[in-house]
Design a protein around this motif. Structure first.
Motif, mmCIF file in Angstrom:
data_model
loop_
_atom_site.group_PDB
_atom_site.id
_atom_site.type_symbol
_atom_site.label_atom_id
_atom_site.label_comp_id
_atom_site.label_asym_id
_atom_site.label_seq_id
_atom_site.Cartn_x
_atom_site.Cartn_y
_atom_site.Cartn_z
ATOM 1 N N TRP A 125 0.824 -1.202 0.000
ATOM 2 C CA TRP A 125 0.000 0.000 0.000
ATOM 3 C C TRP A 125 0.866 1.263 0.000
ATOM 4 O O TRP A 125 0.608 2.199 -0.746
ATOM 5 N N VAL A 140 -1.231 3.232 -2.708
ATOM 6 C CA VAL A 140 -1.751 4.576 -2.468
ATOM 7 C C VAL A 140 -1.795 5.391 -3.749
ATOM 8 O O VAL A 140 -2.732 6.187 -3.968
ATOM 9 N N THR A 141 -0.837 5.193 -4.658
ATOM 10 C CA THR A 141 -0.841 5.923 -5.927
ATOM 11 C C THR A 141 -1.988 5.470 -6.822
ATOM 12 O O THR A 141 -2.732 6.288 -7.385
ATOM 13 N N SER A 159 -5.393 6.634 -5.371
ATOM 14 C CA SER A 159 -5.619 8.071 -5.552
ATOM 15 C C SER A 159 -6.029 8.380 -6.992
ATOM 16 O O SER A 159 -6.921 9.210 -7.238
ATOM 17 N N PRO A 214 -3.689 10.788 1.856
ATOM 18 C CA PRO A 214 -3.271 9.384 2.021
ATOM 19 C C PRO A 214 -2.772 9.128 3.430
ATOM 20 O O PRO A 214 -2.180 9.998 4.077
ATOM 21 N N ARG A 216 -1.259 5.667 6.211
ATOM 22 C CA ARG A 216 -0.506 4.420 6.177
ATOM 23 C C ARG A 216 -1.394 3.214 5.922
ATOM 24 O O ARG A 216 -0.884 2.123 5.635
ATOM 25 N N LEU A 225 -6.996 5.922 2.461
ATOM 26 C CA LEU A 225 -7.216 7.307 2.056
ATOM 27 C C LEU A 225 -8.295 7.922 2.926
ATOM 28 O O LEU A 225 -9.230 7.232 3.367
ATOM 29 N N GLY A 255 -7.065 0.361 2.340
ATOM 30 C CA GLY A 255 -6.592 -0.315 1.147
ATOM 31 C C GLY A 255 -6.365 -1.794 1.325
ATOM 32 O O GLY A 255 -6.187 -2.521 0.343
#
Length: 451
Positions: A27, A32-33, A36, A84, A86, A89, A136
């Motif tokens: 993640w 995370v990218t 998003s 974002p 850890r 989101l 996530g």
């Protein structure tokens, strides 16, 4: 194969392995990218498909007619912030006129599928502003507490919520708590996390463990008083009631009630007193409450009534005196006798691990959060430590405490043994322990046994 192709293949293989073996690392590096970008590009269409858009206002329609422009499209809630974390989101939305926070809450499952996230929860921050917390991956599968938490006096992090937030046990906000759960459901680990979190603070720990002390007596060096049978527990509770009355005498003597004293300076509990006069707060941990409520003879019944009466008095009056209850048990219903329902009504914080029947879940949440009952009975035996936490506001969340072995909890208590306060009323119940060895005990599970 070109170097670029080899590098791309290595990245893909790394991402697949991380997603399989280390979802948290995946993640932070890739997930995370991708998430998003999905939210940014799909947001408008997803909100429209989920029914979270409003038609254009009259003035916009009128303006379009006057200027001979196309009819404006429906509008989705405005994104105030996308942050974002850890674990996922955090999406903060400004609702359009006519929308309600309940509409967003009802659509969380559809949003989860649309944005390809593991979980989505919503909460209303203020009028017209809603926050979506999207995770996530399954943060409760392998609990990893963040390195930095918001610690404060009588406020400790004890578990992780399913939305990735830290679950705190704040005794000044929720003075008394009830923890239910069947055998091997994770109650003991949750209790160890409570003790380990309280050990570094200036607080007196009092334990009642009628299983001959097998759970709490290994932690004895950090406890100001311990009882391992109902007879001693009765004497200890009577001493706590006496201590409570003594604290109230101190508060009354220092209230400073006069026409010249500002209201903010008038003392009503121990936290309003100056630090040099403030009595040390006390947390009472009862490992198995049913052992205090069961009886077989008339004498046992008299003892049981006195124990429950003392617990009810501490629950009703103890908060201002800095006495907080943490009661654990497998069941906590009216079958334990008179006074139990009155005691349960005073226990604001409720935590239920896996239970054996729906009735046990109703004992925890039936009177405060009926929706949490179904979540509690769905906890699987393959996931010990999973629990449902709720309070009197009706809100609830799935949580899981990080695994803390008894050896680790013992070492933490030994490390902070010098912080154990001596209370005169509880002196007869102070556990007798051997002095600590000169060598520091390792925090590993393979550490040598305590002398």
């Amino acid at each position: 194969m070109t170097e670029f192709t080899v590098a791309l293949l290595l990245v893909v293989v790394t991402a697949v392995i991380l997603r399989w073996r280390r979802p948290a690392w995946y993640w932070m590096t890739f997930g995370v990218t991708f998430a998003s970008l999905r939210v940014a590009f799909r947001y408008a269409s997803v909100m429209d498909a989920c029914g979270l858009t409003v038609p254009p206002s009259r003035w916009r329609l009128s303006l379009a007619r006057l200027t001979h422009r196309p009819v404006p499209e429906s509008r989705a809630p405005r994104i105030l912030r996308l942050r974002p974390t850890r674990t996922g989101l955090v999406l903060r939305l400004k609702l359009r006129p006519g929308q309600d926070a309940f509409d967003v809450s009802a659509a969380t499952d559809r949003l989860r599928h649309s944005f390809e996230m593991y979980g989505v929860t919503s909460r209303e921050l203020r009028s017209g502003v809603v926050e979506l917390r999207m995770t996530g991956y399954d943060v409760l599968k392998r609990v990893q507490m963040p390195a930095k938490t918001d610690r404060a006096s009588m406020r400790i992090p004890v578990a992780l919520r399913e939305d990735g937030a830290v679950h705190y046990r704040d005794y000044r906000t929720v003075p008394h708590g009830l923890t239910l759960g069947a055998t091997e459901s994770g109650k003991s680990v949750y209790q160890r996390n409570l003790v380990a979190g309280l050990a570094p603070q200036d607080v007196a720990l009092v334990g009642i463990d009628c299983k001959k002390g097998v759970e709490l007596f290994p932690l004895a060096r950090r406890f100001s008083a311990l009882a391992d049978n109902p007879d001693t527990a009765l004497e200890l509770l009577d001493a706590l009631v006496s201590h409570m009355e003594a604290v109230y005498r101190v508060i009354r003597a220092e209230q400073r009630i006069s026409v010249t004293v500002a209201d903010a300076e008038i003392a009503a509990d121990i936290w309003d007193l100056p630090e040099d006069l403030r009595p040390v707060p006390v947390v009472v941990l009862v490992d198995e409450v049913a052992e205090l409520a069961l009886f077989a003879t008339k004498e046992d019944e008299k003892r049981r009534d006195r124990i429950i009466t003392a617990l009810v008095r501490l629950a009703q009056l103890g908060r201002a005196a800095g006495i907080y209850l943490e009661i654990c048990g497998q069941r906590f219903g009216s079958e334990l006798g008179k006074g139990i329902t009155m005691l349960r009504a005073q226990l604001t914080g409720r935590t239920a691990h896996r239970v054996n029947d729906e009735t046990s879940a109703n004992m925890a949440f039936g009177d405060i959060a009926p929706d949490a009952v179904l979540a509690a009975i769905q906890i699987s035996t393959e996931t010990p430590g999973i629990a449902v936490a709720g309070d009197s506001t009706g809100g609830w969340a799935r949580i899981r405490a990080p695994h803390t072995s008894l050896r680790e909890a013992v070492n933490i208590c030994n490390k902070h043994a010098d912080r154990t306060p001596d209370l005169p009323e509880l002196a007869p119940f102070r556990p007798a322990v051997a002095p600590l060895p000169s060598a520091r005990v390792s925090l590993s599970k393979a550490a040598p046994a305590m002398a």
